[in-house]
Enzyme design. Structure first.
Site, PDB file in Angstrom:
ATOM      1  N   ASP A  49      47.282  47.380  35.395  1.00  0.00           N
ATOM      2  CA  ASP A  49      47.235  46.164  36.112  1.00  0.00           C
ATOM      3  C   ASP A  49      45.968  45.699  36.513  1.00  0.00           C
ATOM      4  O   ASP A  49      45.330  46.896  37.388  1.00  0.00           O
ATOM      5  CB  ASP A  49      48.319  46.187  37.334  1.00  0.00           C
ATOM      6  N   TYR A  54      39.122  41.610  40.676  1.00  0.00           N
ATOM      7  CA  TYR A  54      38.601  43.089  41.068  1.00  0.00           C
ATOM      8  C   TYR A  54      37.383  43.537  40.679  1.00  0.00           C
ATOM      9  O   TYR A  54      36.592  44.517  40.790  1.00  0.00           O
ATOM     10  CB  TYR A  54      39.516  44.004  40.462  1.00  0.00           C
ATOM     11  N   LYS A  83      45.127  38.810  36.607  1.00  0.00           N
ATOM     12  CA  LYS A  83      45.499  37.628  37.384  1.00  0.00           C
ATOM     13  C   LYS A  83      44.483  36.512  37.343  1.00  0.00           C
ATOM     14  O   LYS A  83      43.219  36.950  37.436  1.00  0.00           O
ATOM     15  CB  LYS A  83      45.835  38.152  38.844  1.00  0.00           C
ATOM     16  N   HIS A 116      47.059  34.666  40.507  1.00  0.00           N
ATOM     17  CA  HIS A 116      46.900  35.687  41.690  1.00  0.00           C
ATOM     18  C   HIS A 116      47.495  35.370  43.234  1.00  0.00           C
ATOM     19  O   HIS A 116      48.082  36.096  43.705  1.00  0.00           O
ATOM     20  CB  HIS A 116      45.355  36.365  41.655  1.00  0.00           C
TER      21      HIS A 116
END
Length: 187
Positions: A49, A54, A83, A116
């Site tokens: 994930d 990120y 996401k 997200h």
């Protein structure tokens, strides 16, 4: 957890998702990512994930490619979730955001893509754009418009399953009521 594969569950759309996934938030070093992903695969993880936000999809892609090259796993053995970030919420931008993640990961498709957050930010190069007063530069884009972009990405084959993340019941109800393809996950 044994060295065997983590068992999957079947989503409403027929896709099978491993019930345990490796979260990759805040890993920003290639050597650390290589070790974490290889160790996770060795003990049976098959779900990774991540998210555009990120800023580590490229690291994950590099780590996966090393495992593919070593023949430790094949692309079909691993389930990748990413996401779509808040700067990609306009319908036409969702596909662009998803393609950016796929490109960052060095893959041909995502197994699962999520919206997200249910709020949109001003589009551009900054993940967290600010107004002159320092507050976030939000855009008034409906979750339904964003979801229609997710449906477009699904129809283009960029992703096998689509869902949402961090949605409340009202936001999720609007998506369920006003769109065609229903979310398979609310993470």
């Amino acid at each position: 957890m044994s060295r065997e594969r983590v068992p999957p569950i079947r989503l409403k759309d027929g896709m099978r998702i491993p019930i345990i996934g490796l979260g990759t938030y805040n890993i920003r070093d290639q050597k650390v990512m290589d070790r974490v992903i290889e160790d996770a695969v060795d003990v049976g993880y098959r779900h990774i994930d991540t998210a555009f936000e990120y800023n580590n999809e490229g690291l994950i892609g590099n780590s996966l490619q090393k495992l593919f090259d070593k023949k430790k796993i094949k692309r079909s053995d691993i389930f990748i979730t990413s996401k779509v970030w808040n700067t990609y919420h306009r319908r036409r931008k969702v596909v662009e955001g998803m393609r950016a993640s796929i490109n960052n990961l060095g893959l041909d498709y995502l197994d699962l893509a999520l919206v997200h957050w249910p709020m949109a930010y001003r589009e551009g190069d900054e993940n967290h754009p600010k107004q002159a007063n320092g507050s976030s530069a939000d855009l008034d884009i409906s979750v339904v418009e964003t979801w229609r972009g997710m449906e477009d990405a699904y129809k283009l084959g960029l992703v096998k399953s689509i869902g949402v993340s961090n949605f409340n019941s009202e936001q999720l109800t609007r998506v369920l009521r006003d769109t065609h393809i229903k979310p398979v996950v609310n993470q």
